[in-house]
Design an enzyme around this catalytic site. Structure first.
Site, short mmCIF file in Angstrom:
data_model
loop_
_atom_site.label_atom_id
_atom_site.label_comp_id
_atom_site.label_asym_id
_atom_site.label_seq_id
_atom_site.Cartn_x
_atom_site.Cartn_y
_atom_site.Cartn_z
N SER A 64 0.80 -1.24 0.00
CA SER A 64 0.00 0.00 0.00
C SER A 64 0.83 1.28 0.00
O SER A 64 0.26 2.36 -0.21
CB SER A 64 -0.94 0.02 1.20
OG SER A 64 -1.96 -0.93 1.02
N LYS A 67 0.35 3.31 -3.00
CA LYS A 67 -0.85 4.15 -3.19
C LYS A 67 -0.48 5.63 -3.24
O LYS A 67 -1.20 6.43 -3.82
CB LYS A 67 -1.87 3.84 -2.09
CG LYS A 67 -2.44 2.43 -2.22
CD LYS A 67 -3.30 2.02 -1.02
CE LYS A 67 -3.82 0.59 -1.19
NZ LYS A 67 -4.47 0.06 0.00
N TYR A 191 -4.16 -2.62 -10.04
CA TYR A 191 -4.02 -2.44 -8.58
C TYR A 191 -3.08 -3.49 -7.98
O TYR A 191 -2.16 -3.16 -7.23
CB TYR A 191 -5.41 -2.50 -7.94
CG TYR A 191 -5.36 -2.52 -6.43
CD1 TYR A 191 -5.08 -1.37 -5.71
CD2 TYR A 191 -5.56 -3.71 -5.72
CE1 TYR A 191 -5.01 -1.39 -4.32
CE2 TYR A 191 -5.48 -3.74 -4.34
CZ TYR A 191 -5.21 -2.58 -3.65
OH TYR A 191 -5.12 -2.62 -2.28
N TYR A 242 -4.60 3.93 7.99
CA TYR A 242 -5.97 3.42 8.14
C TYR A 242 -6.53 3.76 9.52
O TYR A 242 -6.36 4.88 9.99
CB TYR A 242 -6.02 1.91 7.85
CG TYR A 242 -5.20 1.56 6.66
CD1 TYR A 242 -5.62 1.94 5.40
CD2 TYR A 242 -3.96 0.94 6.77
CE1 TYR A 242 -4.85 1.68 4.28
CE2 TYR A 242 -3.19 0.68 5.66
CZ TYR A 242 -3.64 1.05 4.42
OH TYR A 242 -2.88 0.80 3.33
N VAL A 260 1.22 -3.63 3.86
CA VAL A 260 1.23 -4.92 4.57
C VAL A 260 2.51 -5.73 4.32
O VAL A 260 2.72 -6.76 4.95
CB VAL A 260 0.01 -5.81 4.27
CG1 VAL A 260 -1.25 -5.28 4.90
CG2 VAL A 260 -0.17 -6.06 2.79
O1 DON Z 1 -5.03 -5.08 -1.43
C1 DON Z 1 -4.38 -5.51 -0.50
O2 DON Z 1 -4.90 -6.07 0.44
C2 DON Z 1 -2.88 -5.34 -0.52
N1 DON Z 1 -2.40 -5.39 -1.89
C3 DON Z 1 -2.44 -4.03 0.04
C4 DON Z 1 -2.92 -3.79 1.42
C5 DON Z 1 -2.00 -2.98 2.23
O3 DON Z 1 -0.81 -2.88 2.04
C6 DON Z 1 -2.64 -2.37 3.40
N2 DON Z 1 -1.62 -1.94 4.31
N3 DON Z 1 -1.46 -1.89 5.42
#
Ligand code: DON
Length: 311
Positions: A64, A67, A191, A242, A260
């Site tokens: 993320s 983003k 994405y 978040y 993540v």
């Molecule tokens: O869409 C997802 O779940 C992952 N590609 C990215 C989520 C993410 O990194 C949230 N971060 N804390």
């Protein structure tokens, strides 16, 4: 005088011994097997010095954190019209939550939750082919970091495609409200691959430099206006972690974006661009030791945006 080299080395040594390292992301298979013992840190200063320690040269999945780069590109393509389709408020919900989308008519709260980043991917896609857009994203990140070695980890993207049922649900739900133009599988292709960009802490700190320097990258030149850099930083501060964004502001007090994969990009406006990586996550999906390392760095440097500027 701040001795950054020894602060960075001390923090890396402290993190090497930290007992409570969090839990690696289990829902993306290739991330579930990363050694939680990893820790890297890179601090790039406005003067152009990069101080780094630990696993700062090991590529990791930025997830993320990407983003931020996606939003920067989409603002470049669509300008302020982007905000007709995405909000600018913290969600107070998990990164992959669907609950607010119903009462808010398919408009995601902000560009950093998954739903918001999926709309950003749709905006980036426009009428292009997914591969062209991914080429653009990769070129953009490579130019920001000044490093052609940055790559997209196909295994990670494929694993997400195989298990990303929540993202499929989010995209379909928003499409039902008319907030996704392209076919859902094409949007998610962009994405998932964007999230699968692999970078080192040193590359990530370089890539974030435009956000510390009022929109200007030290080598690539102007990336965004000063106003836009300030606004992206504001969104990182309020939404970058978040439902953990308030706690992160309380402990660290810097605009920052987590992923993540265990990476965090944190910006000290006018002073530093910082990347930390440790794959173990806390209960909100943000890097456990990455956060602790940034908390200690800010304590020793006085760099929180809530501290008075050093003389
Ligand atoms: O869409 C997802 O779940 C992952 N590609 C990215 C989520 C993410 O990194 C949230 N971060 N804390």
């Amino acid at each position: 005088m701040i001795d950054l080299s020894s602060i960075v080395a001390d923090i890396a040594a402290e993190m090497a011994d930290a007992p409570d390292r969090g839990t690696v992301a289990g829902y993306i298979a290739p991330l579930a097997i990363i050694d939680p013992g990893r820790f890297g840190i890179a601090v790039l200063t406005a003067e152009g010095d990069c101080h780094y320690a630990g696993d700062a040269a090991v590529p990791f999945s930025i997830q993320s954190v990407s983003k931020v780069f996606g939003l920067t590109m989409a603002l470049g393509k669509h300008g302020e019209a982007l905000w007709r389709r995405i909000g600018r408020e913290p969600s107070g919900s998990a990164f992959n939550s669907i609950v607010q989308l119903e009462s808010e008519h398919g408009i995601p709260r902000n560009p950093f939750i998954n739903a918001g980043a999926i709309v950003v991917a749709d905006l980036l896609l426009g009428r292009s082919a997914p591969n062209e857009v991914l080429g653009e994203v990769l070129r953009f990140v490579r130019a920001l970091a000044g490093d052609e070695a940055i790559f997209i980890d196909e295994m990670v993207a494929e694993a997400e495609r195989a298990s990303g049922f929540r993202n499929v649900a989010l995209a379909n739900y928003m499409k039902a409200f008319g907030n996704i133009d392209n076919a859902v599988d094409r949007v998610l292709g962009v994405y998932f691959h964007q999230c699968a960009i692999a970078m080192t802490c040193r590359q990530l700190a370089q890539a974030g430099a435009y956000l510390m320097l009022g929109g200007r990258n030290p080598t690539a030149g102007s990336v965004v206006s000063m106003q836009r850099a300030r606004r992206i930083n504001a969104l990182m501060m309020t939404c970058g972690h978040y439902d953990g964004s308030g706690e992160f502001a309380f402990r660290v007090g810097l605009p920052a974006k987590s992923g993540v994969g265990g990476g965090i990009l944190a910006i000290v406006p006018g002073r530093a661009s910082i990347a930390v990586w440790s794959p173990g996550l806390n209960e909100r999906g943000n890097s456990q030791l990455g956060t602790l390392a940034l908390e200690r760095l800010v304590q020793r440097t006085g760099w929180s945006v809530f501290d008075p500027p050093a003389p």
